[in-house]
Design a protein around this motif. Structure first.
Motif, PDB file in Angstrom:
ATOM      1  N   MET A  31       0.856  -1.203   0.000  1.00  0.00           N
ATOM      2  CA  MET A  31       0.000   0.000   0.000  1.00  0.00           C
ATOM      3  C   MET A  31       0.886   1.244   0.000  1.00  0.00           C
ATOM      4  SD  MET A  31      -2.990   1.065   2.696  1.00  0.00           S
ATOM      5  CE  MET A  31      -3.920   2.575   2.456  1.00  0.00           C
ATOM      6  N   GLU A  32       0.586   2.188  -0.920  1.00  0.00           N
ATOM      7  CA  GLU A  32       1.406   3.375  -1.065  1.00  0.00           C
ATOM      8  C   GLU A  32       1.092   4.388   0.034  1.00  0.00           C
ATOM      9  OE1 GLU A  32       2.719   5.609  -4.971  1.00  0.00           O
ATOM     10  OE2 GLU A  32       0.732   6.260  -4.358  1.00  0.00           O
ATOM     11  N   GLU A  33       2.145   4.930   0.612  1.00  0.00           N
ATOM     12  CA  GLU A  33       1.974   5.945   1.640  1.00  0.00           C
ATOM     13  C   GLU A  33       1.770   7.301   0.988  1.00  0.00           C
ATOM     14  OE1 GLU A  33       5.454   7.238   3.789  1.00  0.00           O
ATOM     15  OE2 GLU A  33       4.335   7.106   5.664  1.00  0.00           O
ATOM     16  N   LYS A  34       0.738   8.012   1.421  1.00  0.00           N
ATOM     17  CA  LYS A  34       0.444   9.325   0.868  1.00  0.00           C
ATOM     18  C   LYS A  34       1.293  10.374   1.582  1.00  0.00           C
ATOM     19  CE  LYS A  34      -3.363  12.427  -0.285  1.00  0.00           C
ATOM     20  NZ  LYS A  34      -4.826  12.662  -0.168  1.00  0.00           N
ATOM     21  N   LEU A  35       2.108  11.103   0.795  1.00  0.00           N
ATOM     22  CA  LEU A  35       2.981  12.113   1.355  1.00  0.00           C
ATOM     23  C   LEU A  35       2.360  13.500   1.219  1.00  0.00           C
ATOM     24  CD1 LEU A  35       6.388  10.910  -0.094  1.00  0.00           C
ATOM     25  CD2 LEU A  35       5.500  10.514   2.207  1.00  0.00           C
ATOM     26  N   LYS A  36       2.581  14.338   2.206  1.00  0.00           N
ATOM     27  CA  LYS A  36       2.112  15.708   2.138  1.00  0.00           C
ATOM     28  C   LYS A  36       2.944  16.456   1.116  1.00  0.00           C
ATOM     29  CE  LYS A  36       1.258  19.808   4.948  1.00  0.00           C
ATOM     30  NZ  LYS A  36       1.372  20.415   6.290  1.00  0.00           N
ATOM     31  N   ASP A  37       2.266  17.164   0.213  1.00  0.00           N
ATOM     32  CA  ASP A  37       2.966  17.867  -0.857  1.00  0.00           C
ATOM     33  C   ASP A  37       3.380  19.255  -0.368  1.00  0.00           C
ATOM     34  OD1 ASP A  37       4.074  18.397  -3.248  1.00  0.00           O
ATOM     35  OD2 ASP A  37       2.196  18.640  -4.360  1.00  0.00           O
ATOM     36  N   THR A  38       4.566  19.356   0.172  1.00  0.00           N
ATOM     37  CA  THR A  38       5.041  20.618   0.730  1.00  0.00           C
ATOM     38  C   THR A  38       5.794  21.426  -0.323  1.00  0.00           C
ATOM     39  OG1 THR A  38       7.050  19.530   1.509  1.00  0.00           O
ATOM     40  CG2 THR A  38       5.223  19.697   3.056  1.00  0.00           C
ATOM     41  N   ILE A  39       5.827  22.733  -0.116  1.00  0.00           N
ATOM     42  CA  ILE A  39       6.560  23.632  -1.000  1.00  0.00           C
ATOM     43  C   ILE A  39       7.996  23.721  -0.512  1.00  0.00           C
ATOM     44  CG2 ILE A  39       6.733  25.995  -1.848  1.00  0.00           C
ATOM     45  CD1 ILE A  39       3.671  26.180  -1.401  1.00  0.00           C
ATOM     46  N   VAL A  40       8.939  23.466  -1.398  1.00  0.00           N
ATOM     47  CA  VAL A  40      10.345  23.445  -1.000  1.00  0.00           C
ATOM     48  C   VAL A  40      11.110  24.685  -1.461  1.00  0.00           C
ATOM     49  CG1 VAL A  40      10.427  20.941  -0.897  1.00  0.00           C
ATOM     50  CG2 VAL A  40      10.988  22.087  -3.048  1.00  0.00           C
ATOM     51  N   LEU A  41      10.581  25.401  -2.463  1.00  0.00           N
ATOM     52  CA  LEU A  41      11.302  26.562  -2.973  1.00  0.00           C
ATOM     53  C   LEU A  41      10.346  27.489  -3.719  1.00  0.00           C
ATOM     54  CD1 LEU A  41      14.189  27.834  -3.433  1.00  0.00           C
ATOM     55  CD2 LEU A  41      14.184  26.631  -5.633  1.00  0.00           C
ATOM     56  N   PHE A  42      10.504  28.798  -3.485  1.00  0.00           N
ATOM     57  CA  PHE A  42       9.850  29.828  -4.293  1.00  0.00           C
ATOM     58  C   PHE A  42      10.917  30.514  -5.129  1.00  0.00           C
ATOM     59  CE2 PHE A  42       6.366  30.508  -0.935  1.00  0.00           C
ATOM     60  CZ  PHE A  42       5.431  29.810  -1.667  1.00  0.00           C
ATOM     61  N   ILE A  43      10.535  30.910  -6.360  1.00  0.00           N
ATOM     62  CA  ILE A  43      11.401  31.745  -7.184  1.00  0.00           C
ATOM     63  C   ILE A  43      10.576  32.925  -7.688  1.00  0.00           C
ATOM     64  CG2 ILE A  43      12.974  31.859  -9.144  1.00  0.00           C
ATOM     65  CD1 ILE A  43      13.179  28.835  -9.094  1.00  0.00           C
ATOM     66  N   LYS A  44      11.123  34.110  -7.542  1.00  0.00           N
ATOM     67  CA  LYS A  44      10.464  35.300  -8.078  1.00  0.00           C
ATOM     68  C   LYS A  44      11.325  35.880  -9.181  1.00  0.00           C
ATOM     69  CE  LYS A  44       7.293  38.477  -8.294  1.00  0.00           C
ATOM     70  NZ  LYS A  44       5.912  38.136  -8.736  1.00  0.00           N
ATOM     71  N   PHE A  45      10.730  36.095 -10.362  1.00  0.00           N
ATOM     72  CA  PHE A  45      11.441  36.648 -11.510  1.00  0.00           C
ATOM     73  C   PHE A  45      11.055  38.111 -11.700  1.00  0.00           C
ATOM     74  CE2 PHE A  45      10.712  32.103 -12.429  1.00  0.00           C
ATOM     75  CZ  PHE A  45      12.029  31.681 -12.545  1.00  0.00           C
ATOM     76  N   GLY A  46      11.996  38.908 -12.204  1.00  0.00           N
ATOM     77  CA  GLY A  46      11.693  40.304 -12.470  1.00  0.00           C
ATOM     78  C   GLY A  46      12.915  41.074 -12.913  1.00  0.00           C
ATOM     79  N   SER A  47      12.773  42.392 -12.932  1.00  0.00           N
ATOM     80  CA  SER A  47      13.905  43.250 -13.294  1.00  0.00           C
ATOM     81  C   SER A  47      14.940  43.213 -12.179  1.00  0.00           C
ATOM     82  CB  SER A  47      13.428  44.678 -13.514  1.00  0.00           C
ATOM     83  OG  SER A  47      12.977  45.249 -12.290  1.00  0.00           O
ATOM     84  N   GLU A  48      16.170  43.604 -12.494  1.00  0.00           N
ATOM     85  CA  GLU A  48      17.218  43.638 -11.474  1.00  0.00           C
ATOM     86  C   GLU A  48      16.828  44.563 -10.327  1.00  0.00           C
ATOM     87  OE1 GLU A  48      22.050  44.366 -11.023  1.00  0.00           O
ATOM     88  OE2 GLU A  48      21.037  44.877 -12.902  1.00  0.00           O
ATOM     89  N   GLU A  49      16.248  45.715 -10.655  1.00  0.00           N
ATOM     90  CA  GLU A  49      15.850  46.687  -9.637  1.00  0.00           C
ATOM     91  C   GLU A  49      14.811  46.108  -8.679  1.00  0.00           C
ATOM     92  OE1 GLU A  49      13.787  51.144  -9.306  1.00  0.00           O
ATOM     93  OE2 GLU A  49      14.116  50.210 -11.272  1.00  0.00           O
ATOM     94  N   ASN A  50      13.768  45.468  -9.238  1.00  0.00           N
ATOM     95  CA  ASN A  50      12.692  44.936  -8.401  1.00  0.00           C
ATOM     96  C   ASN A  50      13.147  43.740  -7.571  1.00  0.00           C
ATOM     97  OD1 ASN A  50      10.946  46.872  -9.347  1.00  0.00           O
ATOM     98  ND2 ASN A  50       9.971  45.542 -10.867  1.00  0.00           N
ATOM     99  N   ILE A  51      13.948  42.868  -8.161  1.00  0.00           N
ATOM    100  CA  ILE A  51      14.415  41.695  -7.422  1.00  0.00           C
ATOM    101  C   ILE A  51      15.394  42.107  -6.330  1.00  0.00           C
ATOM    102  CG2 ILE A  51      15.699  39.531  -7.594  1.00  0.00           C
ATOM    103  CD1 ILE A  51      12.827  39.441  -8.681  1.00  0.00           C
TER     104      ILE A  51
END
Length: 230
Positions: free
Chosen positions: A1-21
């Motif tokens: 029987m397969e164990e159901k794993l919690k789908d957690t967020i491991v990384l965010f990436i924000k894209f944009g201009s050099e000034e905004n980032i």
């Protein structure tokens, strides 16, 4: 029987201009534009989305008995034709609220692979990227500031759908499959005013790294493959 794993967020990436980032990295400055802005933005479908604010889609596949009539209200001339297919979209006539989006990498993205590829189309979002390691702290700080403004919010990953086959209601956490490469995590803030929001959550230097987007070709996101227990 397969164990159901919690789908957690491991990384965010924000894209944009050099000034905004750089401003996000050093000061935690976050800019949330209006839903209406993204609905009307014309940028060849990079950030602008004509489906934004859609509340219902109806696709008519069998159009054999369907006839459309166009009437010139000045001359009274009528033109009849049969479409090969027809889609009706119902929009929120005056969408209210603000959006903030992040590229989101989840635990489940590595269930069947050891390496994740970031689509090169993200280069259209700007010249720089911020990799945010501590996603829980980031969201906690952002939502705390939203709460201080006495505003309500919802936040979760986007679900992607086939707009040519779906029939029914659509919400702000659903987008067409064309945008699946964006792996979007979205924060929606309820706001009765049609104006952008600026929020500062403080420096992110302790749990993020800033990169030039061109260097993404030299970066690999890898992990030890997650094993399923049986």
């Amino acid at each position: 029987m397969e164990e159901k794993l919690k789908d957690t967020i491991v990384l965010f990436i924000k894209f944009g201009s050099e000034e905004n980032i750089k401003s996000l990295y050093e000061n935690g400055l976050i800019y949330l534009n209006t839903i209406e802005y993204f609905q009307n933005l014309e940028d060849n479908g990079v950030r602008g989305d004509k489906f934004e604010g859609t509340v219902n889609i109806k696709n008519f596949k069998n159009t054999d008995e369907l006839k459309l009539e166009i009437t010139d209200t000045i001359t009274g001339k009528k033109i009849n034709f049969k479409p090969s297919k027809l889609q009706l979209r119902h929009y929120d006539s005056y969408p209210k609220g603000n959006l903030y989006s992040l590229y989101c990498i989840k635990q489940s993205d590595f269930f069947n692979t050891d390496e994740l590829i970031i689509d090169s189309k993200v280069k259209d979002f700007g010249t720089h990227a911020l990799f945010i390691r501590n996603t829980k702290i980031f969201i906690a700080k952002l939502t705390a500031e939203i709460t201080k403004l006495n505003m309500s919010y919802k936040a979760k990953p986007i679900e992607y759908y086939d707009h040519e086959n779906i029939n029914g209601e659509i919400n702000l956490f659903q987008k067409i499959q064309k945008y699946k490469y964006q792996r979007e995590y979205r924060i929606v803030v309820q706001n009765n005013k049609q104006e952008p929001l600026k929020i500062s959550i403080g420096s992110l230097k302790d749990h993020s790294e800033m990169f030039a987007i061109n260097s993404l070709e030299d970066l690999k996101i890898t992990t030890n493959r997650i094993k399923h227990k049986t």
